[in-house]
Scaffold this motif. Sequence first.
Motif, PDB file in Angstrom:
ATOM      1  N   ALA A   1       0.988   6.793  -6.724  1.00 52.43           N
ATOM      2  CA  ALA A   1      -0.397   7.620  -6.910  1.00 52.43           C
ATOM      3  C   ALA A   1      -0.022   9.195  -6.717  1.00 52.43           C
ATOM      4  CB  ALA A   1      -1.462   7.005  -5.874  1.00 52.43           C
ATOM      5  N   LEU A   2       0.729   9.357  -5.551  1.00 50.82           N
ATOM      6  CA  LEU A   2       1.071  10.648  -5.269  1.00 50.82           C
ATOM      7  C   LEU A   2       2.040  11.511  -6.350  1.00 50.82           C
ATOM      8  CD1 LEU A   2       2.203  10.424  -1.401  1.00 50.82           C
ATOM      9  CD2 LEU A   2       0.116  11.652  -2.543  1.00 50.82           C
TER      10      LEU A   2
ATOM     11  N   HIS B   1      -3.178  20.513   0.223  1.00 49.06           N
ATOM     12  CA  HIS B   1      -3.913  19.550  -0.872  1.00 49.06           C
ATOM     13  C   HIS B   1      -3.268  18.119  -0.606  1.00 49.06           C
ATOM     14  CE1 HIS B   1      -5.527  18.042  -4.390  1.00 49.06           C
ATOM     15  NE2 HIS B   1      -4.346  17.677  -4.953  1.00 49.06           N
ATOM     16  N   GLY B   2      -4.419  17.033  -0.515  1.00 42.16           N
ATOM     17  CA  GLY B   2      -3.993  15.761  -0.242  1.00 42.16           C
ATOM     18  C   GLY B   2      -3.739  15.617   1.180  1.00 42.16           C
ATOM     19  N   ASN B   3      -3.805  14.305   1.531  1.00 40.05           N
ATOM     20  CA  ASN B   3      -3.338  13.702   2.761  1.00 40.05           C
ATOM     21  C   ASN B   3      -3.002  12.203   2.720  1.00 40.05           C
ATOM     22  OD1 ASN B   3      -5.931  12.270   3.590  1.00 40.05           O
ATOM     23  ND2 ASN B   3      -6.733  14.153   2.881  1.00 40.05           N
ATOM     24  N   VAL B   4      -2.207  12.077   3.691  1.00 42.73           N
ATOM     25  CA  VAL B   4      -1.741  10.490   3.604  1.00 42.73           C
ATOM     26  C   VAL B   4      -2.333   9.916   5.174  1.00 42.73           C
ATOM     27  CG1 VAL B   4       0.093   8.681   3.920  1.00 42.73           C
ATOM     28  CG2 VAL B   4       0.171  10.941   2.172  1.00 42.73           C
TER      29      VAL B   4
ATOM     30  N   SER C   1       0.901  -1.272  -0.074  1.00 38.61           N
ATOM     31  CA  SER C   1      -0.040   0.102  -0.112  1.00 38.61           C
ATOM     32  C   SER C   1       0.680   1.461  -0.091  1.00 38.61           C
ATOM     33  CB  SER C   1      -0.812  -0.003   1.079  1.00 38.61           C
ATOM     34  OG  SER C   1      -0.161   0.164   2.476  1.00 38.61           O
ATOM     35  N   SER C   2       2.156   1.148   0.614  1.00 34.86           N
ATOM     36  CA  SER C   2       2.873   2.347   0.625  1.00 34.86           C
ATOM     37  C   SER C   2       3.403   2.571  -0.658  1.00 34.86           C
ATOM     38  CB  SER C   2       4.108   1.936   1.611  1.00 34.86           C
ATOM     39  OG  SER C   2       3.673   2.086   2.815  1.00 34.86           O
TER      40      SER C   2
END
Length: 446
Positions: free
Chosen positions: A50-51, A170-173, A43-44
């Motif tokens: 994806a990032l 923008h975005g988050n993990v 997943s990482s």
Amino acid sequence: MSVETDALLQEVKENIEAAQNYRSELQQRLQGLSQARKQVRGSSSHTRDALHRHFQELQTSLGRVLTERLGALLQEVDVIERESISPLDDCQKLIEQGISSADELLREGEAAIRCGISDREEKLCHFTKKALHIQLDSLPEVPALVDVPCVSAQLDDSLLRVMQEYVSRHGNVSSHPPVQIEELVERPGSISVHWCKVDEDFTPQEFRLQYRRSNAPQYEDVYVGKDSEFLVLHLDAHTDYLFRVCARGEGRTEWSPWSIPQTGYTTLAPHEWCPGVDGYILSSRRNIAMRSDSTQGGEGSCVLYSSSPTYFCGQTLTFRIAAAGQMHSQDSLGVCADNRGGVESLQRDQAVCISTSGAVFVNGKEMTNQLPAITIGSAVTFDMEVVSLFPVSNNNNPNDGGTFKLRVTIGSGNREVVFDWLLDQVVDSLFFGCSFAHPGWKVLVF
């Protein structure tokens, strides 16, 4: 061999078996740990890709947008410059023509002064006429600088600050998706999917459920809404399906990360209507029945049963009305112990049913309690559980006579009725059925 030796040998064997079981359990846990590590690293890696992909697309798109905007502004500058310079060029040509004419006139005037006395009068008259023709007192108008365009660009320096502030948020993990699938419950030809939020700080506005066959390449949407459970219909028995869910946070436009996919399957055959019954048309999956004009003509009806007794106690049987026709007192939807022919309704012995008017019948007798009338969109549910069995035979065989009691709950709209249904024999499974006197009724069963 002594008793002590035998006991010691037995204890050793037990310890060996316990050690084997212990090793097996540890190996299973090691395998589970390996799967957990694989999930974290996989997943990482997927998130990194994806990032990178997302921000590269943003950079490309933003660069293209900025380039296009720069080009449009430069084009505006070109247009203003071209339209503003053109009249200045015309004015310059006019002035240059005047200067040329004045130079020529000066040369002629000086020549007339220097010429001999015999020709002086003639040349002076010619010079004077030419000077009048040129109109030496008429000068072209030159625009003032305040009337001439002074091109400039108005650029809002705060745009960069706003973009920086927006991009910084923008975005988050996240280490865990905010919603997870909680339970998969098999149903006949379907699976009931239940999910819940696991992030207390996350406020879901709506959910999105997807599924696919285990060997299919892509997921497909099956539900978007506010409920936290959904019944996925039209599934093949003994086939693995993968389910995942995500959510849209309150006040947000983007969807959250997907939950960890869960595998589910159903071993229960789908509910199907029996084909070939006069007056009823079935869908390709045989889970939808529509009352049509009987080929025999005339009013009246017969019961359409399920193709087999596929309803078991502990399940929920649902009838959903997709279309409605004219009501009749003999109309019925329900469950029965047998599929006897030659009857016009389930309002009979060994059956429980509800009529389209909302009346409930148990073994042919109408109850005092009544449910709402059935209309388009109505969903009628039947839930049953075994209450008791009273044998009356001497050999205590539960299938050799006796009273079989089921606790039945029928729900329609926001109301339900609960009662005990007595059968004269034990049944492992039950038929379901319907009967409509007039055409136009369409009912889905699941």
